[in-house]
Design an enzyme around this catalytic site. Structure first.
Site, PDB file in Angstrom:
ATOM      1  N   GLU A  52       0.861  -1.182   0.000  1.00 30.87           N
ATOM      2  CA  GLU A  52       0.000   0.000   0.000  1.00 30.87           C
ATOM      3  C   GLU A  52       0.900   1.235   0.000  1.00 30.87           C
ATOM      4  O   GLU A  52       1.768   1.375   0.865  1.00 30.87           O
ATOM      5  CB  GLU A  52      -0.892  -0.024   1.232  1.00 30.87           C
ATOM      6  CG  GLU A  52      -2.028   0.973   1.215  1.00 30.87           C
ATOM      7  CD  GLU A  52      -2.892   0.873   2.463  1.00 30.87           C
ATOM      8  OE1 GLU A  52      -3.425   1.923   2.865  1.00 30.87           O
ATOM      9  OE2 GLU A  52      -3.014  -0.227   3.034  1.00 30.87           O
ATOM     10  N   ASP A  63      -5.506   9.231   9.479  1.00 28.68           N
ATOM     11  CA  ASP A  63      -4.143   8.853   9.844  1.00 28.68           C
ATOM     12  C   ASP A  63      -3.794   9.254  11.270  1.00 28.68           C
ATOM     13  O   ASP A  63      -4.083  10.367  11.707  1.00 28.68           O
ATOM     14  CB  ASP A  63      -3.127   9.498   8.888  1.00 28.68           C
ATOM     15  CG  ASP A  63      -3.232   8.964   7.476  1.00 28.68           C
ATOM     16  OD1 ASP A  63      -3.741   7.839   7.318  1.00 28.68           O
ATOM     17  OD2 ASP A  63      -2.814   9.662   6.533  1.00 28.68           O
TER      18      ASP A  63
END
Length: 258
Positions: A52, A63
């Site tokens: 990824e 995040d």
């Protein structure tokens, strides 16, 4: 015909092995994007299933601090979506790459142009964490005749009928979000997590991978037992940035036998 990412991950699953997908932030390297191929080949040599690759963004709502800081370092190195696409065109790898991007950078680049420009690269999947399922039509038509799969993220707080709706017709893999919150918050798991993962696994016809907060050997064993594999981000990003040895952890993850 199934897309390449689906076929490759299904083959690993059929062989009785756990699927392991590390996350890296494009441009978070002392060489900036010039170091991306080096990192990809390092992971490829360790036998990972797919990789990824994150596109840095100034407002990364999903995040945690480790990946957010990696994005800021990448932006400081001058990383842009355009520059990343050009870099990806030069990278040769047998490992499928999965781009993780927020919708804004994709929108600014142009979804159609983005997909066209990645057509001859190793990119075989696309994850857009802030794109609601109801707005997937902003992207899906441009992927229809390509080898790039749009990966659905499924929260395990979601009811079974909604889960079925989210994964209907999906290719590549199902991204099962193991925690409530941002990436990197290890151990903050709900008590009935394993049951919900097993339930999602039963209704999915492509591999289910567990991510968000996966960081230990115990996590690898737990989630490989109730899903088809794991995605590890913050632990990998931190180790690569700080020069910490991560090879043994990756080898253990890659070697996991069902």
């Amino acid at each position: 015909m199934p897309k390449t990412l689906t076929e490759k991950l299904n083959a690993i699953k059929a062989a009785g092995k756990g699927i392991f997908v590390p996350y890296i932030m494009a441009g978070d390297h002392e060489k900036g994007l010039d170091g991306l191929a080096e990192t990809i080949h390092f992971l490829e040599d360790l036998g990972v299933s797919a990789i990824e690759v994150g596109i840095p963004f100034s407002d990364p709502v999903a995040d945690g601090p480790v990946i957010e800081e990696a994005g800021l370092r990448s932006l400081a190195h001058g990383t842009s979506t355009q520059a990343l696409v050009e870099t990806l065109k030069t990278i040769e790898t047998e490992i499928p790459l999965v781009i993780m991007t927020y919708f804004n950078p994709l929108f600014q680049y142009g979804v159609e142009n983005f997909v066209k420009d990645l057509a001859d690269t190793a990119v075989k999947g696309l994850i857009i964490p802030d794109l609601p399922h109801e707005h997937a039509n902003f992207v899906e038509p441009f992927l229809a005749n390509t080898d790039i799969a749009l990966i659905p993220l499924v929260s395990l707080t979601t009811g079974i009928e909604r889960q079925k709706e989210l994964i209907e017709g999906a290719e590549g893999f199902i991204y099962a979000v193991a925690i409530n919150g941002v990436t990197g918050k290890s151990g903050n798991y709900r008590a009935d997590l394993d049951k919900h993962l097993a339930q999602l696994h039963q209704v999915a016809d492509i591999p289910v991978l567990t991510g968000f907060g996966v960081s230990s050997q115990a996590d690898l064993e737990r989630f490989n037992a109730v899903s088809d594999g794991v995605i590890v981000g913050s632990k990998i990003v931190k180790a690569l940035h700080q020069g910490e040895p991560i090879q043994d952890f990756i080898r253990q993850a890659v070697a996991y036998q069902k």
